[in-house]
Scaffold this motif. Structure first.
Motif, PDB file in Angstrom:
ATOM      1  N   VAL A 148       0.972  -1.216  -0.039  1.00 12.14           N
ATOM      2  CA  VAL A 148      -0.112   0.046   0.036  1.00 12.14           C
ATOM      3  C   VAL A 148       0.952   1.114   0.069  1.00 12.14           C
ATOM      4  O   VAL A 148       0.523   2.357  -0.705  1.00 12.14           O
ATOM      5  CB  VAL A 148      -0.972   0.017   1.207  1.00 12.14           C
ATOM      6  CG1 VAL A 148      -0.369   0.575   2.298  1.00 12.14           C
ATOM      7  CG2 VAL A 148      -2.268   0.660   0.787  1.00 12.14           C
ATOM      8  N   TYR A 149       2.060   1.216   0.646  1.00  7.65           N
ATOM      9  CA  TYR A 149       2.849   2.196   0.684  1.00  7.65           C
ATOM     10  C   TYR A 149       3.520   2.500  -0.691  1.00  7.65           C
ATOM     11  O   TYR A 149       3.903   3.709  -1.146  1.00  7.65           O
ATOM     12  CB  TYR A 149       3.988   2.430   1.769  1.00  7.65           C
ATOM     13  CG  TYR A 149       3.332   3.255   2.929  1.00  7.65           C
ATOM     14  CD1 TYR A 149       3.238   4.670   2.943  1.00  7.65           C
ATOM     15  CD2 TYR A 149       2.218   2.815   3.780  1.00  7.65           C
ATOM     16  CE1 TYR A 149       2.662   5.426   3.696  1.00  7.65           C
ATOM     17  CE2 TYR A 149       1.570   3.488   4.735  1.00  7.65           C
ATOM     18  CZ  TYR A 149       1.866   4.985   4.623  1.00  7.65           C
ATOM     19  OH  TYR A 149       1.016   5.791   5.321  1.00  7.65           O
ATOM     20  N   VAL A 150       3.744   1.580  -1.395  1.00  9.31           N
ATOM     21  CA  VAL A 150       4.272   1.707  -2.808  1.00  9.31           C
ATOM     22  C   VAL A 150       3.227   2.325  -3.590  1.00  9.31           C
ATOM     23  O   VAL A 150       3.678   3.571  -4.221  1.00  9.31           O
ATOM     24  CB  VAL A 150       4.548   0.117  -3.355  1.00  9.31           C
ATOM     25  CG1 VAL A 150       4.896   0.310  -4.963  1.00  9.31           C
ATOM     26  CG2 VAL A 150       5.816  -0.641  -2.918  1.00  9.31           C
ATOM     27  N   ILE A 151       1.927   2.022  -3.561  1.00  4.94           N
ATOM     28  CA  ILE A 151       0.951   2.714  -4.269  1.00  4.94           C
ATOM     29  C   ILE A 151       0.931   4.142  -3.606  1.00  4.94           C
ATOM     30  O   ILE A 151       0.727   5.137  -4.547  1.00  4.94           O
ATOM     31  CB  ILE A 151      -0.471   2.141  -4.023  1.00  4.94           C
ATOM     32  CG1 ILE A 151      -0.385   0.705  -4.574  1.00  4.94           C
ATOM     33  CG2 ILE A 151      -1.487   2.739  -4.587  1.00  4.94           C
ATOM     34  CD1 ILE A 151      -1.637  -0.291  -4.204  1.00  4.94           C
ATOM     35  N   ASP A 186       2.404  12.012   6.251  1.00  4.96           N
ATOM     36  CA  ASP A 186       1.943  10.551   5.892  1.00  4.96           C
ATOM     37  C   ASP A 186       2.883   9.527   6.238  1.00  4.96           C
ATOM     38  O   ASP A 186       2.771   8.926   7.523  1.00  4.96           O
ATOM     39  CB  ASP A 186       1.529  10.441   4.279  1.00  4.96           C
ATOM     40  CG  ASP A 186       0.644   9.195   4.063  1.00  4.96           C
ATOM     41  OD1 ASP A 186       0.728   8.177   4.948  1.00  4.96           O
ATOM     42  OD2 ASP A 186      -0.021   9.189   3.153  1.00  4.96           O
ATOM     43  N   PRO A 187       3.729   9.288   5.634  1.00  3.45           N
ATOM     44  CA  PRO A 187       4.983   8.170   6.193  1.00  3.45           C
ATOM     45  C   PRO A 187       5.152   8.280   7.766  1.00  3.45           C
ATOM     46  O   PRO A 187       5.251   7.397   8.381  1.00  3.45           O
ATOM     47  CB  PRO A 187       6.222   8.284   5.472  1.00  3.45           C
ATOM     48  CG  PRO A 187       5.659   9.169   4.291  1.00  3.45           C
ATOM     49  CD  PRO A 187       4.635  10.120   4.677  1.00  3.45           C
ATOM     50  N   VAL A 226       8.763   1.071   8.077  1.00  8.67           N
ATOM     51  CA  VAL A 226       8.029   1.237   7.057  1.00  8.67           C
ATOM     52  C   VAL A 226       8.050   2.546   6.921  1.00  8.67           C
ATOM     53  O   VAL A 226       7.957   3.055   5.430  1.00  8.67           O
ATOM     54  CB  VAL A 226       6.529   0.764   7.079  1.00  8.67           C
ATOM     55  CG1 VAL A 226       5.619   0.975   6.041  1.00  8.67           C
ATOM     56  CG2 VAL A 226       6.358  -0.730   7.612  1.00  8.67           C
ATOM     57  N   SER A 227       7.829   3.463   7.642  1.00  7.78           N
ATOM     58  CA  SER A 227       7.976   4.966   7.697  1.00  7.78           C
ATOM     59  C   SER A 227       9.116   5.674   6.790  1.00  7.78           C
ATOM     60  O   SER A 227       9.051   6.367   5.914  1.00  7.78           O
ATOM     61  CB  SER A 227       7.797   5.684   9.074  1.00  7.78           C
ATOM     62  OG  SER A 227       6.717   5.393   9.791  1.00  7.78           O
ATOM     63  N   VAL A 228      10.195   4.986   7.324  1.00 10.99           N
ATOM     64  CA  VAL A 228      11.637   5.597   6.704  1.00 10.99           C
ATOM     65  C   VAL A 228      11.824   5.206   5.321  1.00 10.99           C
ATOM     66  O   VAL A 228      11.975   5.659   4.610  1.00 10.99           O
ATOM     67  CB  VAL A 228      12.910   5.056   7.407  1.00 10.99           C
ATOM     68  CG1 VAL A 228      14.205   5.114   6.863  1.00 10.99           C
ATOM     69  CG2 VAL A 228      12.848   5.633   8.853  1.00 10.99           C
ATOM     70  N   ALA A 229      11.506   3.886   5.058  1.00 12.80           N
ATOM     71  CA  ALA A 229      11.170   3.254   3.543  1.00 12.80           C
ATOM     72  C   ALA A 229      10.405   4.172   2.792  1.00 12.80           C
ATOM     73  O   ALA A 229      10.996   4.501   1.666  1.00 12.80           O
ATOM     74  CB  ALA A 229      10.920   1.679   3.521  1.00 12.80           C
ATOM     75  N   ALA A 230       9.180   4.453   3.338  1.00 15.15           N
ATOM     76  CA  ALA A 230       8.369   5.285   2.381  1.00 15.15           C
ATOM     77  C   ALA A 230       9.018   7.023   2.205  1.00 15.15           C
ATOM     78  O   ALA A 230       8.976   7.365   1.006  1.00 15.15           O
ATOM     79  CB  ALA A 230       7.059   5.293   3.098  1.00 15.15           C
ATOM     80  N   LEU A 251      16.986  12.910   7.678  1.00 14.83           N
ATOM     81  CA  LEU A 251      15.741  12.549   7.486  1.00 14.83           C
ATOM     82  C   LEU A 251      15.491  11.161   7.980  1.00 14.83           C
ATOM     83  O   LEU A 251      14.185  11.089   8.556  1.00 14.83           O
ATOM     84  CB  LEU A 251      15.501  12.307   5.746  1.00 14.83           C
ATOM     85  CG  LEU A 251      14.359  11.589   5.209  1.00 14.83           C
ATOM     86  CD1 LEU A 251      13.372  12.721   5.204  1.00 14.83           C
ATOM     87  CD2 LEU A 251      14.615  11.463   3.593  1.00 14.83           C
ATOM     88  N   ILE A 252      16.350  10.498   8.036  1.00 17.90           N
ATOM     89  CA  ILE A 252      16.044   9.237   8.824  1.00 17.90           C
ATOM     90  C   ILE A 252      15.797   9.344  10.084  1.00 17.90           C
ATOM     91  O   ILE A 252      14.822   8.750  10.808  1.00 17.90           O
ATOM     92  CB  ILE A 252      17.267   8.061   8.211  1.00 17.90           C
ATOM     93  CG1 ILE A 252      17.491   7.776   6.985  1.00 17.90           C
ATOM     94  CG2 ILE A 252      17.281   6.704   9.276  1.00 17.90           C
ATOM     95  CD1 ILE A 252      18.727   7.234   6.539  1.00 17.90           C
ATOM     96  N   VAL A 253      16.816   9.945  10.719  1.00 12.45           N
ATOM     97  CA  VAL A 253      16.654  10.429  12.207  1.00 12.45           C
ATOM     98  C   VAL A 253      15.178  10.959  12.495  1.00 12.45           C
ATOM     99  O   VAL A 253      14.289  10.644  13.305  1.00 12.45           O
ATOM    100  CB  VAL A 253      17.947  11.320  12.573  1.00 12.45           C
ATOM    101  CG1 VAL A 253      17.591  11.788  14.065  1.00 12.45           C
ATOM    102  CG2 VAL A 253      19.069  10.631  12.635  1.00 12.45           C
TER     103      VAL A 253
END
Lengths: 235, 230
Positions: B22-25, B53-54, B99-103, B121-123
């Motif tokens: 769903v996060y890819v979409i 969002d993420p 999931v948040s970081v990946a998105a 950004l990651i932190v």
């Protein structure tokens, strides 16, 4: 008669449960927020940046209608998921109402509210000027869209978490309401198959018989396919 | 080791339930929209998208996850396993932060924004995601349905999101930085617009402290109100 009794009981049940009552009036909150944005933000943006939002009014109004009916659909979908988890759905299905009666009862309740909030949106927002028959058709299609979203969650998700994933993904459907702005032919073509695109098109071209007919057909086909899928899955 | 296994199990659960799909979409959807924005608007819209969002997805999903596990009796079984409540919660927080970081990385990478501080950004995504997931666990106490949970999140969201408008800037608006969401958004803005290193460090330390406090409170709420239900 059974439907009317159940419908009356549903209203009683919802009024007794403050959470459900609040959720069902949540679209009013959404409408209020958008109205505040219309009154204050649009002139503010115009003043600060010179950007005129009015050419995008059909898209904004379409977004408001889709958010309202989508929200009611999501609430109904989760209500039915919870009832399935609590075995209430199975109990209701063996009453004289039956499985289809249960589905009609739940979806029609949300759809009627969707029509109501659609009428409120027409009354509150001065973003677009539409003929009466267009407003009627948009109300009807909003009701169908609510049922589509509710069914997508209920029949597609096996549990609450999958329901949430579906709800998140379904928000992406609203993108199809704006695809004309992006001028990407492949995206516009893809949008033809999704209801949100046709809601915007109907607001943009209310006089077009072609657009109105296709909007109606797309909505009805989606609803028909989902009801068929639900029936097959349950049997 | 237990925590590591719990995180892997949670990630498998999330993959099975389509979180990543769903996060890819959603990422594609955002990329389409962002690709049409001029650079001056993109510089404001991109941090707002990543923040709204993420970074906040944990709040959305944790309610359903805990309600489902409660319904399946997982939480009852948890009491007799060696897995501690804090490990259970940390596993949820970390797996949802992944999931948040990946998105967030995908949205930022494919937006081709010229200057991005990737480490920050990651932190900032991890710290923001942690706050909202822990908040979700606390909101979950006393909820029996997803609709109840969603309704209970509304005042918290208003409380956390409305003060973010302070970043527009008005007299004494800096005072709002005390609100964790404002601090998190400030840090997120710094990822794309640049930020003084000591300001970033101060905001990050503040968010770590908030995460720690929320974790302690979440563990107590989880044990008393969700597992044992008082």
């Amino acid at each position: 008669m059974i439907q009317i009794t159940l419908f009356r009981n549903d209203i009683k049940q919802i009024l007794r449960d403050p959470v459900m009552a609040m959720l069902l009036v949540a679209p009013l909150l959404l409408i209020s927020v958008f109205k505040i944005l219309e009154v204050f933000l649009i002139p503010f943006v115009a003043l600060k940046t010179g950007f005129d939002v009015m050419p995008y009014a059909p898209c904004i109004f379409s977004f408001i209608l889709l958010m309202n009916s989508g929200m009611l659909g999501i609430v109904t979908g989760f209500m039915m998921l919870d009832e399935r988890d609590g075995n209430i759905a199975q109990l209701l299905e063996i009453t004289p109402m039956g499985r289809s009666g249960y589905l009609i009862n739940r979806l029609s309740f949300a759809s009627i509210l969707s029509v109501l909030y659609c009428v409120v949106s027409f009354a509150v927002f001065g973003l677009v000027n539409l003929p009466f028959y267009s407003k009627m058709l948009l109300c009807f299609l909003s009701a169908i869209y609510t049922a589509i979203i509710g069914l997508l969650i209920f029949s597609g998700a096996d549990d609450k978490v999958k329901g949430l994933t579906y709800a998140k993904g379904l928000n992406a459907l609203v993108l199809f309401a704006f695809t004309d702005l992006f001028a990407l032919s492949w995206l516009t073509f893809l949008s033809w198959f999704f209801p949100p695109y046709w809601i915007t098109m109907m607001i943009k071209s209310p006089q077009s018989f072609f657009v109105n007919s296709l909007a109606f057909i797309i909505h009805v086909v989606w609803l028909g396919v989902l009801i068929f899928r639900y029936g097959r899955r349950e049997s | 080791m237990r925590l590591q296994h719990a995180i892997l199990a949670d990630m498998r659960f999330q993959i099975k339930h389509g979180f990543y799909l769903v996060y890819v979409i959603i990422t594609i959807m955002y990329l389409i929209i962002l690709s049409f924005l001029p650079e001056n608007i993109l510089s404001v819209a991109l941090p707002l998208v990543v923040f709204s969002d993420p970074s906040v997805l944990g709040l959305f999903f944790i309610g359903g996850i805990i309600l489902l596990e409660k319904g399946q009796g997982v939480l009852t079984v948890l009491v007799v396993t060696p897995l501690l409540s804090i490990e259970y919660i940390l596993s949820k927080v970390i797996s949802l932060a992944i999931v948040s970081v990946a998105a967030a990385l995908a949205i930022t990478w494919f937006s081709y924004f010229p200057s991005v501080n990737w480490v920050l950004l990651i932190v900032s995504t991890i710290l923001t995601s942690g706050i909202f997931t822990l908040l979700g666990i606390m909101i979950n106490a006393g909820c029996n349905t997803v609709n109840q949970y969603m309704l209970k999140t509304i005042p918290y969201m208003l409380l956390f999101i409305l003060p973010c408008f302070a970043l527009i800037g008005f007299p004494y608006s800096w005072l709002f930085t005390i609100i964790p969401s404002v601090a998190a958004l400030k840090l997120m803005m710094g990822v794309y617009h640049g930020i003084l290193w000591y300001e970033a460090a101060a905001l990050a330390v503040y968010l770590v402290i908030i995460n720690y406090i929320l974790l302690r409170v979440a563990v107590r709420v989880f044990e008393n109100k969700i597992v044992y239900q008082d």
